[in-house]
Motif scaffolding. Structure first.
Motif, PDB file in Angstrom:
ATOM      1  N   TYR A  49       0.821  -1.221   0.000  1.00 40.18           N
ATOM      2  CA  TYR A  49       0.000   0.000   0.000  1.00 40.18           C
ATOM      3  C   TYR A  49       0.854   1.270   0.000  1.00 40.18           C
ATOM      4  CZ  TYR A  49      -4.125  -2.866   0.827  1.00 40.18           C
ATOM      5  OH  TYR A  49      -5.136  -3.784   0.696  1.00 40.18           O
ATOM      6  N   LYS A 171     -14.909   2.304   9.952  1.00 37.88           N
ATOM      7  CA  LYS A 171     -14.637   2.469   8.514  1.00 37.88           C
ATOM      8  C   LYS A 171     -15.455   3.588   7.888  1.00 37.88           C
ATOM      9  CE  LYS A 171     -17.548  -1.414   7.230  1.00 37.88           C
ATOM     10  NZ  LYS A 171     -17.588  -2.710   6.609  1.00 37.88           N
ATOM     11  N   SER A 172     -16.336   4.222   8.664  1.00 37.24           N
ATOM     12  CA  SER A 172     -17.138   5.298   8.068  1.00 37.24           C
ATOM     13  C   SER A 172     -16.893   6.618   8.795  1.00 37.24           C
ATOM     14  CB  SER A 172     -18.615   4.912   8.098  1.00 37.24           C
ATOM     15  OG  SER A 172     -18.949   4.519   9.409  1.00 37.24           O
ATOM     16  N   SER A 177     -11.713   7.899   3.446  1.00 40.55           N
ATOM     17  CA  SER A 177     -12.058   6.714   2.655  1.00 40.55           C
ATOM     18  C   SER A 177     -11.299   5.515   3.224  1.00 40.55           C
ATOM     19  CB  SER A 177     -11.733   6.922   1.180  1.00 40.55           C
ATOM     20  OG  SER A 177     -10.340   6.982   1.021  1.00 40.55           O
ATOM     21  N   THR A 178     -11.930   4.365   3.161  1.00 33.26           N
ATOM     22  CA  THR A 178     -11.388   3.175   3.810  1.00 33.26           C
ATOM     23  C   THR A 178     -11.418   2.005   2.840  1.00 33.26           C
ATOM     24  OG1 THR A 178     -12.400   3.978   5.845  1.00 33.26           O
ATOM     25  CG2 THR A 178     -11.642   1.724   5.886  1.00 33.26           C
ATOM     26  N   GLU A 179     -10.356   1.220   2.846  1.00 31.69           N
ATOM     27  CA  GLU A 179     -10.373  -0.043   2.096  1.00 31.69           C
ATOM     28  C   GLU A 179      -9.742  -1.130   2.954  1.00 31.69           C
ATOM     29  OE1 GLU A 179      -7.501  -0.493  -1.260  1.00 31.69           O
ATOM     30  OE2 GLU A 179      -6.964   1.572  -0.792  1.00 31.69           O
ATOM     31  N   ALA A 180     -10.045  -2.374   2.614  1.00 34.21           N
ATOM     32  CA  ALA A 180      -9.510  -3.495   3.397  1.00 34.21           C
ATOM     33  C   ALA A 180      -8.974  -4.558   2.461  1.00 34.21           C
ATOM     34  CB  ALA A 180     -10.605  -4.087   4.277  1.00 34.21           C
ATOM     35  N   SER A 181      -7.938  -5.256   2.898  1.00 32.11           N
ATOM     36  CA  SER A 181      -7.405  -6.387   2.123  1.00 32.11           C
ATOM     37  C   SER A 181      -8.304  -7.603   2.346  1.00 32.11           C
ATOM     38  CB  SER A 181      -5.985  -6.718   2.597  1.00 32.11           C
ATOM     39  OG  SER A 181      -6.036  -7.352   3.870  1.00 32.11           O
ATOM     40  N   GLU A 182      -8.047  -8.637   1.585  1.00 29.07           N
ATOM     41  CA  GLU A 182      -8.616  -9.948   1.912  1.00 29.07           C
ATOM     42  C   GLU A 182      -8.058 -10.365   3.267  1.00 29.07           C
ATOM     43  OE1 GLU A 182     -10.704 -11.860   0.004  1.00 29.07           O
ATOM     44  OE2 GLU A 182     -10.819 -10.075  -1.274  1.00 29.07           O
ATOM     45  N   ARG A 192      -6.111  -8.973   8.798  1.00 31.88           N
ATOM     46  CA  ARG A 192      -6.597  -8.173   7.667  1.00 31.88           C
ATOM     47  C   ARG A 192      -5.937  -6.803   7.753  1.00 31.88           C
ATOM     48  NH1 ARG A 192     -11.173  -9.166   4.864  1.00 31.88           N
ATOM     49  NH2 ARG A 192     -12.302 -10.200   6.539  1.00 31.88           N
ATOM     50  N   TRP A 194      -6.176  -2.809   6.991  1.00 30.99           N
ATOM     51  CA  TRP A 194      -7.115  -1.701   6.749  1.00 30.99           C
ATOM     52  C   TRP A 194      -6.316  -0.470   6.340  1.00 30.99           C
ATOM     53  CZ3 TRP A 194     -12.399  -1.985   6.736  1.00 30.99           C
ATOM     54  CH2 TRP A 194     -12.942  -3.180   7.217  1.00 30.99           C
ATOM     55  N   TYR A 196      -6.665   3.708   5.537  1.00 32.30           N
ATOM     56  CA  TYR A 196      -7.495   4.908   5.728  1.00 32.30           C
ATOM     57  C   TYR A 196      -6.806   6.082   5.036  1.00 32.30           C
ATOM     58  CZ  TYR A 196      -9.338   1.981   9.507  1.00 32.30           C
ATOM     59  OH  TYR A 196      -9.884   0.940  10.228  1.00 32.30           O
TER      60      TYR A 196
END
Ligand SMILES: C[S@@+](CC[C@H](N)C(=O)[O-])C[C@H]1O[C@@H](n2cnc3c(N)ncnc32)[C@H](O)[C@@H]1O
Length: 199
Positions: A49, A171-172, A177-182, A192, A194, A196
């Protein structure tokens, strides 16, 4: 390109580090937050990332024995860009020995502004954190990410792993903005990542 010394570090047997980790965990379980260092699949996922083509500092919070530090170098981050913030003085000594070109700051990552006040000369490209956040109250975690966004360049990522099934930071959050890996099943325990970013 990783330096010869970092390549040697990556190939080093992990038993010493596991013993160091276990010893620290027995002394301070809530501080260390894990019984063994992160595995390579998790460390690689954290590192991916980070934008290796940008040139600002990359801050690592809670580097421990350097499992993720080595993955960052392997990913192409110049060790001179690394700022390693670690609380445990024994781990700091080890990190200085292993990554002599990185800046090792012995300090409290939850007091990020104080800890970094005279360290950064430009906004950071990424903050990569292994802090055991779930052992801390939510207010402490929110203060951490607020201070992290102050240190980061606009849109730059705050990267955090967790063993928990819920995100370590909600996450909100407004303006984030937020994303997560598998889920990374190859880590013990599975984890996992995360990410931000302030919009
Ligand atoms: C779960 S371990 C992760 C170590 C390593 N990054 C890894 O993934 O194997 C958490 C690390 O955070 C460090 N730590 C805990 N609280 C801290 C704090 N307030 N400031 C800086 N480091 C801290 C611990 O000493 C430990 O090295």
């Amino acid at each position: 390109m990783p330096s010869q010394s970092s390549v040697r570090t990556l190939k080093k047997p992990r038993l010493d580090d596991e013993v160091r980790f276990l010893r620290s965990w027995i002394e301070k379980p809530l501080h260390v937050g894990a019984v063994m260092p992160s595995g390579r699949p998790l460390a690689r996922t954290m590192a991916q990332y980070v934008d290796r083509n940008s040139n600002g500092p990359v801050i690592e919070l809670g580097p421990g024995t350097g499992a993720i530090t080595s993955a960052l170098i392997d990913h192409g981050i110049d060790p001179r860009r690394l700022v390693l913030v670690e609380y445990n003085p024994g781990f700091c000594a080890l990190l200085r020995d292993r990554y002599p070109q990185a800046k090792v700051v012995q300090g409290d990552a939850y007091r990020l502004r104080d800890t970094l006040w005279n360290v950064l000369s430009q906004p950071a490209t990424a903050i990569v954190s292994s802090l055991p956040l779930v052992t801390k109250p939510m207010l402490t975690r929110l203060r951490l990410i607020r201070d992290a966004f102050t240190a980061l360049a606009p849109g730059a990522p705050f990267v955090q792993y967790t063993y928990s099934v819920v995100p370590p930071i909600p996450k909100s959050l407004p303006g984030v903005s937020t994303e997560a890996s598998e889920r990374i099943w190859m880590n013990l325990p599975p984890a996992r990542v995360w990410v931000y970013r302030k919009r």
